[in-house]
Scaffold this motif. Structure first.
Motif, PDB file in Angstrom:
ATOM      1  N   VAL A 279     -37.569 -29.937 105.168  1.00 52.29           N
ATOM      2  CA  VAL A 279     -36.583 -30.882 104.874  1.00 52.29           C
ATOM      3  C   VAL A 279     -35.512 -29.629 104.214  1.00 52.29           C
ATOM      4  O   VAL A 279     -35.664 -28.736 103.816  1.00 52.29           O
ATOM      5  CB  VAL A 279     -37.276 -31.215 102.622  1.00 52.29           C
ATOM      6  N   VAL A 421     -40.204 -26.915 102.494  1.00 52.98           N
ATOM      7  CA  VAL A 421     -40.789 -27.900 102.366  1.00 52.98           C
ATOM      8  C   VAL A 421     -41.382 -28.580 103.404  1.00 52.98           C
ATOM      9  O   VAL A 421     -39.903 -28.955 104.171  1.00 52.98           O
ATOM     10  CB  VAL A 421     -40.725 -29.345 101.033  1.00 52.98           C
ATOM     11  N   LEU A 423     -41.448 -30.869 106.277  1.00 55.92           N
ATOM     12  CA  LEU A 423     -40.898 -32.454 107.460  1.00 55.92           C
ATOM     13  C   LEU A 423     -42.216 -33.195 107.634  1.00 55.92           C
ATOM     14  O   LEU A 423     -42.326 -34.032 107.624  1.00 55.92           O
ATOM     15  CB  LEU A 423     -39.866 -32.385 108.160  1.00 55.92           C
ATOM     16  N   ARG A 424     -43.277 -32.085 108.308  1.00 55.79           N
ATOM     17  CA  ARG A 424     -44.387 -33.040 108.580  1.00 55.79           C
ATOM     18  C   ARG A 424     -45.369 -32.185 108.324  1.00 55.79           C
ATOM     19  O   ARG A 424     -45.864 -30.879 107.914  1.00 55.79           O
ATOM     20  CB  ARG A 424     -44.903 -33.066 110.585  1.00 55.79           C
ATOM     21  N   PRO A 425     -46.337 -33.284 107.953  1.00 57.78           N
ATOM     22  CA  PRO A 425     -47.904 -32.928 106.885  1.00 57.78           C
ATOM     23  C   PRO A 425     -48.807 -31.900 108.315  1.00 57.78           C
ATOM     24  O   PRO A 425     -48.527 -31.911 109.474  1.00 57.78           O
ATOM     25  CB  PRO A 425     -48.246 -34.104 106.679  1.00 57.78           C
ATOM     26  N   GLY A 496     -45.902 -23.841  96.093  1.00 53.89           N
ATOM     27  CA  GLY A 496     -46.484 -25.273  95.153  1.00 53.89           C
ATOM     28  C   GLY A 496     -46.015 -26.636  95.575  1.00 53.89           C
ATOM     29  O   GLY A 496     -46.356 -27.676  95.404  1.00 53.89           O
ATOM     30  N   ALA A 497     -45.508 -26.727  97.117  1.00 56.49           N
ATOM     31  CA  ALA A 497     -45.484 -27.911  97.456  1.00 56.49           C
ATOM     32  C   ALA A 497     -46.997 -28.851  97.219  1.00 56.49           C
ATOM     33  O   ALA A 497     -48.327 -27.523  97.613  1.00 56.49           O
ATOM     34  CB  ALA A 497     -45.015 -27.981  99.260  1.00 56.49           C
ATOM     35  N   ASP A 498     -47.189 -29.804  97.596  1.00 58.15           N
ATOM     36  CA  ASP A 498     -48.641 -30.324  97.977  1.00 58.15           C
ATOM     37  C   ASP A 498     -49.211 -30.781  98.579  1.00 58.15           C
ATOM     38  O   ASP A 498     -48.275 -30.097  99.944  1.00 58.15           O
ATOM     39  CB  ASP A 498     -48.363 -32.200  97.529  1.00 58.15           C
ATOM     40  N   GLN A 500     -49.278 -31.990 101.787  1.00 54.30           N
ATOM     41  CA  GLN A 500     -48.690 -32.844 102.992  1.00 54.30           C
ATOM     42  C   GLN A 500     -47.641 -32.127 102.914  1.00 54.30           C
ATOM     43  O   GLN A 500     -46.926 -32.264 103.784  1.00 54.30           O
ATOM     44  CB  GLN A 500     -48.705 -34.364 102.693  1.00 54.30           C
ATOM     45  N   HIS A 501     -47.325 -31.092 102.361  1.00 51.01           N
ATOM     46  CA  HIS A 501     -45.835 -30.341 102.595  1.00 51.01           C
ATOM     47  C   HIS A 501     -45.459 -29.613 102.531  1.00 51.01           C
ATOM     48  O   HIS A 501     -45.093 -28.294 102.369  1.00 51.01           O
ATOM     49  CB  HIS A 501     -44.800 -31.041 101.123  1.00 51.01           C
TER      50      HIS A 501
END
Lengths: 549, 317
Positions: A279, A421, A423-425, A496-498, A500-501
């Protein structure tokens, strides 16, 4: 040599096309850089080598001819491929013998900006590298750009790599002329708020037999920092028209230098990290370690030259280039930032600052970084203090939110890993079944580096079961950054991103005194290299084999 | 969250238009799915345990295409609470003792050869008693095992005294110290002597360079302590106090050595590192026999000790 243009494939599927054939010729010759002669390595007569352009989904067939009297190899950095095509002599193949030839052949299953380099001896530090760009099979995940420039950063010295390592073995601060001295004491006192605190800090470091000014082992004293092979006096130039969106593919091919890159007057949108789209993050500056790649978008509006300024982390020099509306213009070069000084955080001795912080585990893992626990944790425990290790990070901290030493409090927006972050999981979202804790260790005084207090020659491989999902938790007990590169597999950075990110990377900086973790899916069988991409750290022991079977 | 991220979310609205379409096409076909369609010689995906991926069914796929539409940080309750099993398998256990012949494997087993001439100096004294002094060492070897050669001596009026040559095996035993053992030969204009030698050498707390060596022979035992410290005035101008002390259990009158604390050799050197390996210096040096040795020198009618103006070059290769 067949180099496809930038245009998209017109045929229905790239995989239906015949393999992309390329001929690469590796030679060695005298090169002149910044007025000094040295021995350099060339691919197809160039140093750096040519920019290779591949296509996602299409096989490549690369014939590498070795025209030298020494063996060589090419490693495709960040590329997912069968392990026998990875180009690490002794691990994945036998190397390309003197006068010999080797054909790399594999399907290209990814897109983005990568690079290639020799994995043989000291060849990479003497110029055997080049950029590698893979066009996506479908629509580009990146914003469309009007122009596309590749910026390959490197460090160059006419002192041979063998000589540099030999000097560091004899005197670890051989290339550091920025040490604390009597002359710098007044300035230090001013910063520390008095003579006593300044002296106290010195005593602390001196007691530990370490140096707060140890930023880069090899400095601008012998290095000339290059951008696309050009020294900073003139520098490389790239064209733009005002208002155009320009895509800059930045690659750090340096042996020992982390660069801090900015373009004064321009905001950069980071859109890709290590080949994977993210992102867009607007930043003023980003740090790039050897092995990493970032793609940034800029939109210069004025018809004037913009300086691309890449200062070395230790601020002993810079690489420089210019984005210019017409050739021949040069922009101003900004002054170098103050050089970073290592502190107790870098030693892994950040003391609990906040009152009420009860347990140490809570401090080591701030609430923002929640990790799904693995079923099993393989913990070697704190590393031994021995010949090969001089420090234990007693309180390692999370530093993915920090842009790095020297970049905090600059007043500029500097990229931190926590900003990335995906862009694609990521393809695999299983929680890890196993966590492997690794300590990065070293003895600066003897110039030995390694994992868990052991150098490569004294350690066996890390075994992973095929298909296994593991977490590598890396605790950096040294006071230097180590860009860790895992061959052949993605390192999914727990920033720290979940699920899928989380961004996929191939090279991840472990900051000094930090605790950092990546998730790895062991989906590619074979023997893979896992090492610090600072060349002389790798060559003095910070290297492991990862065996997947 | 950094303001950068917030802004990025806004920026995304304009940037994402094409990529969202691209991702819709991919919905349900993750990158891994794509990879399986390719024949990857040698890269076998079938071994991957897909049953563990049942979690993916629960994922809200449309949301996947819009990462910016929500917070990318996991909600606290997402983290499962369980207690992992701690093991100490040491995944990277020491390598087997056999050489597996890997090309990369030997890269950290290099051997080096260095020599340093810490003191190579003229000590000025009136009455033609100026002398030339050298003190240096060279080593060859790897990280753990090295062969050391030490040499020192003082030449005055064509006669060499205090000539001390040592051949030592050196083994790294701790972070900063090496254990050394070997032979010492007193070779100079006086009668030759041979000693066995055992000592330690390294970097003490607060970055003092120290060497302490014990010697033994049929003439008793002896000891030597050497220490130095670098004071950086600037990064190139370095002031170095240095001291060397010798002890002997028995006197050796033919070598003009007294028993007990036999002699001291000390200096305060100010060197300028033109480059690391070449540093001219000026110094004040002082050497003197002590205790019994002092009496012996006086009996011979020699001036026992004097501080002397000294200049020299420190160099290494």
């Amino acid at each position: 040599m067949a180099l496809p243009g930038t245009g998209r494939a017109t045929s229905p599927t790239p995989s239906a096309l015949p393999p992309l054939e390329m001929e690469l010729h590796v030679t060695r010759r005298k090169v002149h850089v910044a007025g000094r002669r040295g021995e350099g390595y060339c691919v197809n007569g160039q140093m750096p080598g040519p920019v290779l352009r591949w296509q996602e989904g299409r096989e490549v067939c690369i014939h590498v001819h070795n025209h030298m009297d020494e063996p060589t190899s090419l490693h495709w950095h960040g590329i997912r491929l069968p392990s026998d095509q990875d180009g690490v002599p002794g691990l994945s193949f036998a190397g390309i013998p003197a006068g010999g030839k080797f054909t790399y052949s594999f399907p290209v299953l990814q897109s983005g900006t990568y690079w290639y380099h020799s994995h043989m001896g000291h060849q990479e530090s003497a110029g055997l590298y080049g950029a590698l760009i893979i066009d996506p099979a479908g629509e580009s995940p990146l914003p469309t750009a009007d122009r596309d420039h590749t910026i390959l950063l490197s460090d160059w010295s006419d002192v041979s790599a063998e000589q540099i390592v030999a000097n560091l073995k004899m005197q670890d601060d051989y290339y550091n002329f920025r040490q604390r001295s009597m002359a710098s004491l007044p300035e230090e006192s001013r910063r520390a708020g008095g003579l006593l605190p300044a002296l106290k800090s010195r005593l602390q470091w001196s007691r530990m037999r370490m140096s707060a000014t140890d930023i880069s082992d090899v400095s601008g004293v012998i290095y000339t920092y290059l951008m696309n092979g050009e020294s900073p006096a003139q520098g490389w130039s790239g064209l733009f028209r005002p208002g155009e969106r320009v895509c800059l593919r930045v690659i750090n091919a340096a042996a020992m230098t982390l660069f801090d890159v900015r373009i004064p007057g321009l905001e950069m949108q980071v859109v890709e990290a290590d080949g994977n789209p993210v992102v867009p993050v607007p930043v003023d500056e980003f740090r790039i370690a050897p092995g990493e790649t970032y793609v940034v978008m800029v939109t210069p509006q004025e018809a004037r030259p913009y300086t691309i300024f890449a200062q070395s982390e230790d601020r002993t020099g810079h690489a420089r280039g210019t984005l210019t509306p017409r050739l021949g213009l040069l922009g101003d070069v900004p002054p170098m930032d103050p050089r970073p000084v290592r502190g107790m955080v870098d030693m892994g001795m950040a003391m609990p600052m906040m009152a009420g912080m009860k347990n140490m585990a809570g401090m080591a893992m701030p609430p923002v970084l929640q990790r799904t626990p693995a079923d099993e944790i393989d913990d070697p425990g704190p590393p031994p203090l021995n010949v090969e290790n001089q420090n234990i990070a007693a309180h390692p901290v999370e530093r993915v939110g920090s842009p790095g030493d020297g970049l905090e409090g600059t007043g500029r927006r500097v990229l931190a890993y926590s900003d990335l972050v995906a862009l694609r999981p990521p393809p695999d979202q299983r929680p890890p079944s196993r966590e492997i804790i690794l300590h990065l260790t070293g003895n600066m005084e003897r110039y030995i580096w390694g994992f868990n207090g052991r150098k490569y020659s004294e350690s066996g491989p890390i075994h992973l079961a095929r298909g296994e999902r593991v977490r590598f938790t890396v605790i950096n007990d040294t006071m230097m950054e180590h860009p860790l590169h895992l061959h052949g597999l993605w390192s999914e950075l727990e920033n720290g991103a979940d699920d899928q990110h989380r961004p996929l990377k191939h090279t991840v900086i472990s900051q000094p005194g930090s605790r950092m973790s990546v998730l790895v899916t062991a989906d590619a069988p074979g023997v893979w290299a896992y090492h610090c991409h600072l060349m002389y750290h790798m060559q003095t022991g910070m290297f492991r084999e990862v065996v997947i079977s | 969250m950094k303001t950068g991220n917030m802004m990025s979310l806004v920026m995304l609205a304009c940037f994402l238009a094409p990529s969202v379409r691209a991702m819709d096409g991919m919905a349900g076909q993750s990158q891994m799915g794509q990879m399986e369609t390719h024949d990857m010689s040698g890269m076998d995906m079938s071994g991957m345990d897909m049953s563990d991926m049942s979690d993916m069914d629960d994922m809200d796929m449309p949301e996947m295409s819009h990462p910016a539409a929500r917070n990318v940080r996991p909600a606290p309750q997402q983290v499962r609470q369980k207690t992992p099993r701690i093991v100490h398998k040491a995944v990277d256990a020491p390598a087997p003792r056999v050489d597996i012949g890997h090309h990369m494997h030997g890269m950290d087993m290099g051997r080096w050869f260095h020599g340093v001439l810490d003191e190579f100096e003229g000590r000025y004294q009136t009455g033609g008693r100026s002398s030339l002094r050298w003190d240096g060492e060279a080593w060859y070897g790897g990280d753990y095992n090295r062969l050391w050669l030490k040499s020192e001596g003082t030449m005055t009026k064509g006669r060499v005294r205090d000539g001390d040559q040592e051949l030592l095996y050196s083994r790294a035993i701790s972070t900063y110290f090496n254990l050394q053992g070997g032979v010492r030969l007193d070779l100079d204009s006086g009668p030759a002597r041979a000693w066995g030698a055992v000592g330690v050498e390294g970097l003490a707390l607060y970055q003092f360079e120290v060497q302490a060596t014990g010697y033994f022979s049929d003439r008793g035992v002896a000891g030597r302590f050497e220490g130095s410290y670098d004071i950086l005035l600037t990064n190139r101008l370095i002031l170095q106090p240095q001291v060397e002390l010798n002890l002997y259990s028995r006197a050796d009158p033919r070598r003009q050595v007294g028993s007990g604390l036999a002699d001291i050799d000390t200096g305060l050197r100010l060197r300028y590192e033109v480059w690391r390996k070449m540093a001219p210096y000026v110094a004040v040096t002082y050497d003197s026999p002590l205790t019994q040795g002092r009496h012996m020198a006086r009996k011979r009618g020699e001036r026992a000790s004097e501080a002397r103006f000294t200049f020299g070059i420190r160099s290494w290769f």
